[in-house]
Scaffold this motif. Structure first.
Motif, PDB file in Angstrom:
ATOM      1  N   VAL A 129      16.596  -7.242   4.415  1.00 26.16           N
ATOM      2  CA  VAL A 129      15.746  -6.418   3.553  1.00 26.16           C
ATOM      3  C   VAL A 129      16.354  -6.361   2.152  1.00 26.16           C
ATOM      4  CG1 VAL A 129      14.824  -4.102   3.156  1.00 26.16           C
ATOM      5  CG2 VAL A 129      14.872  -5.045   5.473  1.00 26.16           C
ATOM      6  N   HIS A 130      17.658  -6.120   2.076  1.00 27.63           N
ATOM      7  CA  HIS A 130      18.334  -5.977   0.782  1.00 27.63           C
ATOM      8  C   HIS A 130      18.368  -7.291   0.001  1.00 27.63           C
ATOM      9  CE1 HIS A 130      20.734  -2.246   2.349  1.00 27.63           C
ATOM     10  NE2 HIS A 130      19.431  -2.073   2.338  1.00 27.63           N
ATOM     11  N   SER A 131      18.481  -8.407   0.716  1.00 23.43           N
ATOM     12  CA  SER A 131      18.561  -9.706   0.039  1.00 23.43           C
ATOM     13  C   SER A 131      17.193 -10.222  -0.389  1.00 23.43           C
ATOM     14  CB  SER A 131      19.211 -10.739   0.974  1.00 23.43           C
ATOM     15  OG  SER A 131      18.341 -11.034   2.067  1.00 23.43           O
TER      16      SER A 131
ATOM     17  N   ARG B 118      13.753 -11.028   4.084  1.00 27.53           N
ATOM     18  CA  ARG B 118      12.725 -10.565   5.013  1.00 27.53           C
ATOM     19  C   ARG B 118      11.346 -10.461   4.347  1.00 27.53           C
ATOM     20  NH1 ARG B 118      12.791  -8.576  10.138  1.00 27.53           N
ATOM     21  NH2 ARG B 118      11.116  -7.123  10.701  1.00 27.53           N
ATOM     22  N   GLY B 119      11.325 -10.368   3.037  1.00 22.34           N
ATOM     23  CA  GLY B 119      10.055 -10.332   2.335  1.00 22.34           C
ATOM     24  C   GLY B 119       9.372  -8.984   2.307  1.00 22.34           C
ATOM     25  N   ASN B 120      10.097  -7.906   2.637  1.00 15.50           N
ATOM     26  CA  ASN B 120       9.486  -6.578   2.575  1.00 15.50           C
ATOM     27  C   ASN B 120       9.188  -6.200   1.128  1.00 15.50           C
ATOM     28  OD1 ASN B 120      10.196  -6.604   5.269  1.00 15.50           O
ATOM     29  ND2 ASN B 120      10.944  -4.499   5.283  1.00 15.50           N
ATOM     30  N   PRO B 121       7.954  -5.812   0.821  1.00 10.97           N
ATOM     31  CA  PRO B 121       7.678  -5.311  -0.531  1.00 10.97           C
ATOM     32  C   PRO B 121       8.351  -3.954  -0.736  1.00 10.97           C
ATOM     33  CG  PRO B 121       5.748  -5.065   0.878  1.00 10.97           C
ATOM     34  CD  PRO B 121       6.761  -5.821   1.680  1.00 10.97           C
ATOM     35  N   LEU B 122       9.095  -3.814  -1.825  1.00 13.06           N
ATOM     36  CA  LEU B 122       9.851  -2.590  -2.074  1.00 13.06           C
ATOM     37  C   LEU B 122       9.590  -2.095  -3.497  1.00 13.06           C
ATOM     38  CD1 LEU B 122      13.305  -3.728  -0.610  1.00 13.06           C
ATOM     39  CD2 LEU B 122      11.581  -2.344   0.552  1.00 13.06           C
TER      40      LEU B 122
ATOM     41  N   PHE C 184       9.359  -0.267   3.431  1.00 21.87           N
ATOM     42  CA  PHE C 184       8.205  -1.148   3.277  1.00 21.87           C
ATOM     43  C   PHE C 184       7.181  -0.487   2.371  1.00 21.87           C
ATOM     44  CE2 PHE C 184       6.851  -5.024   5.563  1.00 21.87           C
ATOM     45  CZ  PHE C 184       5.589  -5.193   5.014  1.00 21.87           C
ATOM     46  N   ARG C 185       6.872  -1.103   1.240  1.00 22.21           N
ATOM     47  CA  ARG C 185       5.903  -0.559   0.296  1.00 22.21           C
ATOM     48  C   ARG C 185       4.520  -1.137   0.600  1.00 22.21           C
ATOM     49  NH1 ARG C 185       3.496  -0.947  -4.904  1.00 22.21           N
ATOM     50  NH2 ARG C 185       3.810   0.946  -6.158  1.00 22.21           N
ATOM     51  N   ILE C 186       3.605  -0.298   1.079  1.00 21.69           N
ATOM     52  CA  ILE C 186       2.268  -0.760   1.438  1.00 21.69           C
ATOM     53  C   ILE C 186       1.208  -0.185   0.506  1.00 21.69           C
ATOM     54  CG2 ILE C 186       0.505  -0.742   3.256  1.00 21.69           C
ATOM     55  CD1 ILE C 186       2.749  -0.789   5.301  1.00 21.69           C
ATOM     56  N   HIS C 187       1.327   1.098   0.170  1.00 21.82           N
ATOM     57  CA  HIS C 187       0.311   1.752  -0.638  1.00 21.82           C
ATOM     58  C   HIS C 187       1.000   2.556  -1.734  1.00 21.82           C
ATOM     59  CE1 HIS C 187      -3.108   4.242  -1.804  1.00 21.82           C
ATOM     60  NE2 HIS C 187      -3.897   3.404  -1.139  1.00 21.82           N
ATOM     61  N   ALA C 188       0.640   2.291  -2.981  1.00 15.36           N
ATOM     62  CA  ALA C 188       1.338   2.904  -4.119  1.00 15.36           C
ATOM     63  C   ALA C 188       1.305   4.423  -4.071  1.00 15.36           C
ATOM     64  CB  ALA C 188       0.738   2.406  -5.430  1.00 15.36           C
TER      65      ALA C 188
END
Length: 377
Positions: free
Chosen positions: A47-49, A52-56, A107-111
């Motif tokens: 996640v930090h690197s 994983r592709g998590n939107p943050l 995980f950022r899904i909705h602003a």
């Protein structure tokens, strides 16, 4: 205004560092907590690197669910108060649209949700939605032989609880889990047993990891042999036959819970075909894994056997309360859980430990605040 220490990730690929942050007082609908145990995920490093592709929403404080002490509550709180021990659910739900969900600190899904709540639990103070805090009865947990640190396993347990509830697991049900040797897979076994499953078929790809994990359940179970390991071959017909043979009278499964990680995407089509074949007519397949690529399902078999396929992202709020009640009464055991604890300053070592030693019954946690410390404003 008071301040607190927090781990902060400013850019993907950078090392998180500890900063002093202003402590915000809770407004209506909010609660301020001092985290005692903040779990570290096995894939936290990815996640930090950015791998994983998590939107943050950066910069941010990492960390998801936690166990902590209430410091202060907003003016509309009617039940919780300062000093209460609570479990903090990281699942953010739209108050005017519960169908919109996100994961605080991950995980950022909705602003509208994430811009308000994106900071996680790796901090000495953690602000969360009031409805995401659930009171824990420490005396009830201790009476069943569990320690405070073992409550760190609740986030692992509540996810598969959501899967079993979605699948309609009932007492006496026969179930299978893929894959059962990981942290969430092992937790799924604990929960299934606590909910009264009569047989749990534990699936894995490697006997050297699967069999020891199942032996741990045999040592703790009142009925040894209730959890049966099956090593998958990748051939749907062969695997379905092996799964059905592990059930009483080869009757098949009521519920199949799939927790396949993203790395198992290439084998998921064969796995789901085996699942459909191993289920009883009218059985349920629940998808909760991390697979992101399209996966084929055996259309005609699903139709002819009246199989239900359901997806479940996390769990419903009321299911958290149900799981906590099962833990406090001793139905869902925490006895297998071993927890490595690290201070906030040792967050890099904690991330590495979670990466190196992830598995059934294992948790890694940061301890931003020690219980003996002051948890007032």
């Amino acid at each position: 205004m008071s301040t607190h220490r927090a781990v902060v990730l400013s850019n993907l690929g950078d090392k998180p560092i500890i900063e002093q942050r202003l402590t915000r007082l809770p407004a209506a609908g909010q609660i301020l907590v001092a985290p005692l145990f903040s779990p570290v995920l096995s894939y936290q490093h990815a996640v930090h690197s950015g791998e994983r592709g998590n939107p943050l929403a950066l910069p941010m404080v990492p960390g998801t669910a936690a166990v902590g002490r209430v410091v202060a509550v907003g003016p509309d709180a009617t039940k919780l108060k300062a000093g209460d021990l609570v479990f903090l659910d990281a699942t953010l739900r739209g108050r005017d649209d519960p169908g919109i969900t996100s994961l605080q600190g991950l995980f950022r899904i909705h602003a509208a949700l994430d811009d308000t709540w994106h900071d996680g639990s790796w901090a000495e103070r953690f602000l969360v939605p009031l409805e995401n805090a659930f009171k824990l009865e420490a005396d009830a947990v201790a009476a069943n032989g569990a320690t405070m640190s073992q409550l760190t396993a609740i986030p692992q347990l509540v996810v598969p609880y959501g899967g079993w509830r979605t699948g309609g697991l009932r007492p006496g049900g026969v179930v299978a889990i893929a894959y059962a040797s990981g942290a969430f897979g092992g937790a799924a076994i604990d929960v299934a047993l606590g909910m009264g499953a009569s047989r749990v078929v534990a699936l894995g790809r490697r006997a050297e990891t699967l069999v020891p994990a199942v032996r741990a359940f045999d040592k703790a179970a009142a009925r040894p042999g209730i959890v049966v390991p099956v090593v998958l071959s990748g051939d749907p017909d062969r695997d379905a036959k092996a799964i059905r043979a592990a059930t009483q009278g080869e009757r098949g499964l009521d519920v199949f819970l799939d927790l396949s990680p993203a790395a198992a995407a290439s084998s998921c089509t064969a796995l789901l075909a085996a699942a459909v074949l191993a289920l009883k007519p009218g059985g349920t397949l629940v998808l909760m894994g991390g697979v992101r690529e399209p996966v084929a399902v055996p259309y005609q078999l699903v139709m002819l056997r009246n199989i239900t396929i359901k997806g479940r992202f996390m769990f419903l709020r009321e299911w958290v309360e149900e799981l906590i009640a099962l833990i406090e009464c001793g139905s869902v055991s925490l006895a297998r859980q071993t927890v490595q604890c690290f201070s906030l300053d040792d967050h890099e070592r904690a991330v590495q430990a979670a990466k190196d030693d992830a598995g059934s019954g294992k948790c890694v946690a940061l301890t931003p605040v020690i219980e003996s410390q002051d948890t007032s404003l």
